[in-house]
Design a protein around this motif. Structure first.
Motif, mmCIF file in Angstrom:
data_model
loop_
_atom_site.group_PDB
_atom_site.id
_atom_site.type_symbol
_atom_site.label_atom_id
_atom_site.label_comp_id
_atom_site.label_asym_id
_atom_site.label_seq_id
_atom_site.Cartn_x
_atom_site.Cartn_y
_atom_site.Cartn_z
ATOM 1 N N ALA A 27 11.315 -13.661 -38.983
ATOM 2 C CA ALA A 27 12.172 -14.844 -38.929
ATOM 3 C C ALA A 27 12.839 -15.066 -40.286
ATOM 4 C CB ALA A 27 11.362 -16.064 -38.542
ATOM 5 N N GLY A 28 14.149 -15.266 -40.253
ATOM 6 C CA GLY A 28 14.892 -15.520 -41.486
ATOM 7 C C GLY A 28 15.149 -14.293 -42.331
ATOM 8 N N ASP A 74 14.870 -13.959 -36.164
ATOM 9 C CA ASP A 74 15.226 -15.270 -35.620
ATOM 10 C C ASP A 74 15.708 -16.203 -36.720
ATOM 11 O OD1 ASP A 74 14.451 -14.392 -33.143
ATOM 12 O OD2 ASP A 74 12.442 -15.276 -33.255
ATOM 13 N N GLY A 75 16.711 -17.000 -36.397
ATOM 14 C CA GLY A 75 17.171 -18.030 -37.313
ATOM 15 C C GLY A 75 18.198 -17.583 -38.328
ATOM 16 N N GLU A 77 21.774 -16.784 -39.612
ATOM 17 C CA GLU A 77 23.142 -17.133 -39.247
ATOM 18 C C GLU A 77 24.103 -16.664 -40.335
ATOM 19 O OE1 GLU A 77 23.168 -21.344 -38.717
ATOM 20 O OE2 GLU A 77 21.991 -21.286 -36.850
#
Length: 323
Positions: A27-28, A74-75, A77
């Motif tokens: 994530a990230g 995930d996450g 952007e």
């Protein structure tokens, strides 16, 4: 994937070419296919266990690189698969693939090569934070850049020029001095010449320099202090000599002078400071007003040879490793 792994502290002899599992982003995080990695003196200290953070072995060294986004966790952007980027990862760059936090990723302007992009993050962000954030440089001030033909030196000359500073560049050969002048140095001096302090003061109309970027340390540190002007600021950015330096703090009082440290890593965790630096640097990079100087290139399996080359102090610009 191919990677350079280190099992114990040491010099070039501890660098091992090995095969490791291809990492996956959490994530990230972002997975990047590495096209080029910059070799910094800090990487050499990291492998030797002499850097400012503890080295945990086994490790894959390499603080900066450029490549193509292959996967995102995930996450994440603002990035897309296939995008060409540069990154500051702390470690892990000397491999075919690397995972970094998304906040450590920078878009790469289209005209830049992978080698140029890999030569950008550490040196140019360090130069910006040293001159603008720490020294609070003002247009017209004099700055002295040690090891001025190296990766940080060539970046510092260009950033200083963009800030309206006047530059005294020190280097070890006439060829290197010619490079410094081509990048915007106002004065270029051999660092081996006699009466260097007098030469610096003469070049600055007897005042000395307002800012001095100290990267050598050791016995030369006392000489650096003598080059400072009234209210001069000495920035400690490295110690290539790997020797202890001595100073007497009370000696700073007469000239109301300052000695301060500069370390890039803490700035990377400060969103406001990173935004300010990125807003300043990216237009310069995109417009071509600053352009990373790429030096020797080595294949990943030649990492030990690349380390020895940097230790020989023959390099100009950033030494690059390519998978």
């Amino acid at each position: 994937m191919k990677a350079i792994q280190v099992q114990r502290a040491g010099g070039p002899e501890v660098l091992e070419l090995t095969n490791l599992p291809k990492p996956s982003p959490g994530a990230g995080q972002v997975l990047i296919r590495v096209e080029a990695a910059g070799l910094n003196f800090a990487d050499i200290l990291y492998v030797a266990g002499e850097y400012l953070v503890r080295t945990r072995y086994p490790t894959v060294p390499g603080m900066e690189f450029a490549g193509v986004v292959e996967a995102m966790g995930d996450g994440v952007e603002g990035l897309y698969i296939g995008q060409r980027v540069a990154a500051l990862g702390g470690s892990g760059a000397f491999a075919e693939y690397a995972v970094v936090q998304a906040r450590s990723v920078l878009p790469v302007p289209t005209p830049m090569s992978a080698a140029e992009a890999a030569a950008f993050p550490v040196s140019y962000f360090t130069a910006y934070f040293a001159l603008q954030t720490q020294a609070q440089a003002k247009p017209g001030e004099w700055v002295l850049v040690q090891a001025a033909a190296g990766a940080l030196g060539t970046a510092s000359i260009q950033i200083a020029a963009a800030l309206g500073l006047r530059v005294v560049a020190l280097a070890s050969s006439e060829e290197k001095l010619a490079l410094c002048r081509s990048l915007g140095a106002d004065v270029a001096l051999l660092n081996t010449q006699d009466n260097l302090v007098d030469a610096v003061r003469q070049a600055t109309e007897g005042r000395g320099v307002d800012i001095l970027m100290e990267v050598v340390g050791g016995a030369g540190f006392a000489q650096s202090l003598k080059m400072l002007a009234y209210r001069g600021r000495l920035l400690v950015i490295g110690s290539a000599s790997r020797e202890m330096a001595q100073m007497y703090p009370v000696s700073l009082m007469k000239g109301n002078q300052s000695v301060m440290g500069v370390w890039l890593t803490p700035f990377l965790s400060d969103p406001a400071e990173m935004q300010a630096a990125t807003s300043f640097l990216m237009p310069l990079l995109t417009s071509g007003r600053v352009r990373p100087v790429v030096g020797e290139r080595f294949k990943l399996e030649q990492a030990a040879e690349a380390f020895r080359f940097v230790l020989s102090r023959k390099n100009t610009g950033k030494v690059i490793l390519e998978p």
